[in-house]
Scaffold this motif. Sequence first.
Motif, PDB file in Angstrom:
ATOM      1  N   GLU A 101     -81.042  86.459 -27.147  1.00  0.00           N
ATOM      2  CA  GLU A 101     -79.765  86.512 -26.435  1.00  0.00           C
ATOM      3  C   GLU A 101     -79.502  85.223 -25.665  1.00  0.00           C
ATOM      4  O   GLU A 101     -78.373  84.740 -25.605  1.00  0.00           O
ATOM      5  CB  GLU A 101     -79.716  87.718 -25.496  1.00  0.00           C
ATOM      6  CG  GLU A 101     -79.619  89.039 -26.233  1.00  0.00           C
ATOM      7  CD  GLU A 101     -79.658  90.241 -25.311  1.00  0.00           C
ATOM      8  OE1 GLU A 101     -80.002  90.100 -24.129  1.00  0.00           O
ATOM      9  OE2 GLU A 101     -79.330  91.343 -25.798  1.00  0.00           O
TER      10      GLU A 101
ATOM     11  N   THR B 298     -72.508  85.244 -21.239  1.00  0.00           N
ATOM     12  CA  THR B 298     -73.685  86.107 -21.155  1.00  0.00           C
ATOM     13  C   THR B 298     -73.669  87.049 -22.347  1.00  0.00           C
ATOM     14  O   THR B 298     -72.685  87.761 -22.564  1.00  0.00           O
ATOM     15  CB  THR B 298     -73.665  86.934 -19.856  1.00  0.00           C
ATOM     16  OG1 THR B 298     -73.520  86.039 -18.743  1.00  0.00           O
ATOM     17  CG2 THR B 298     -74.938  87.733 -19.696  1.00  0.00           C
TER      18      THR B 298
ATOM     19  N   ARG C 255     -75.317  90.316 -24.120  1.00  0.00           N
ATOM     20  CA  ARG C 255     -76.124  91.520 -23.899  1.00  0.00           C
ATOM     21  C   ARG C 255     -75.904  92.438 -25.089  1.00  0.00           C
ATOM     22  O   ARG C 255     -74.832  93.018 -25.238  1.00  0.00           O
ATOM     23  CB  ARG C 255     -75.724  92.218 -22.608  1.00  0.00           C
ATOM     24  CG  ARG C 255     -76.115  91.434 -21.386  1.00  0.00           C
ATOM     25  CD  ARG C 255     -76.188  92.315 -20.158  1.00  0.00           C
ATOM     26  NE  ARG C 255     -76.562  91.501 -19.012  1.00  0.00           N
ATOM     27  CZ  ARG C 255     -75.760  91.196 -18.015  1.00  0.00           C
ATOM     28  NH1 ARG C 255     -74.534  91.646 -17.995  1.00  0.00           N
ATOM     29  NH2 ARG C 255     -76.188  90.453 -17.024  1.00  0.00           N
TER      30      ARG C 255
END
Length: 82
Positions: A4, A29, A31
């Motif tokens: 990730e 980000t 996830r």
Amino acid sequence: MTAEQYLSARLRRALAEDPRTTELGVRVTVRGDNVLLSGDVACAERRAELEAVIREVAPELTVLDDVRVVPAGEPEGREELR
């Protein structure tokens, strides 16, 4: 680094290098199957271009857009320097 984190770095690089965006101030980000974009941009067009670049680079991800449009116009009033 995790997968990730590598993908986040790749997406940040794409936003920085794409001539439509050349954006360094937006956070990316990843996830799971989601990518969260957050930060501030000067106009709605730039915000849409950020999403477009991410969708082109990683079409398998769902884009969660938390980018705020903050117009960068001329200041109103006087600034007091002390």
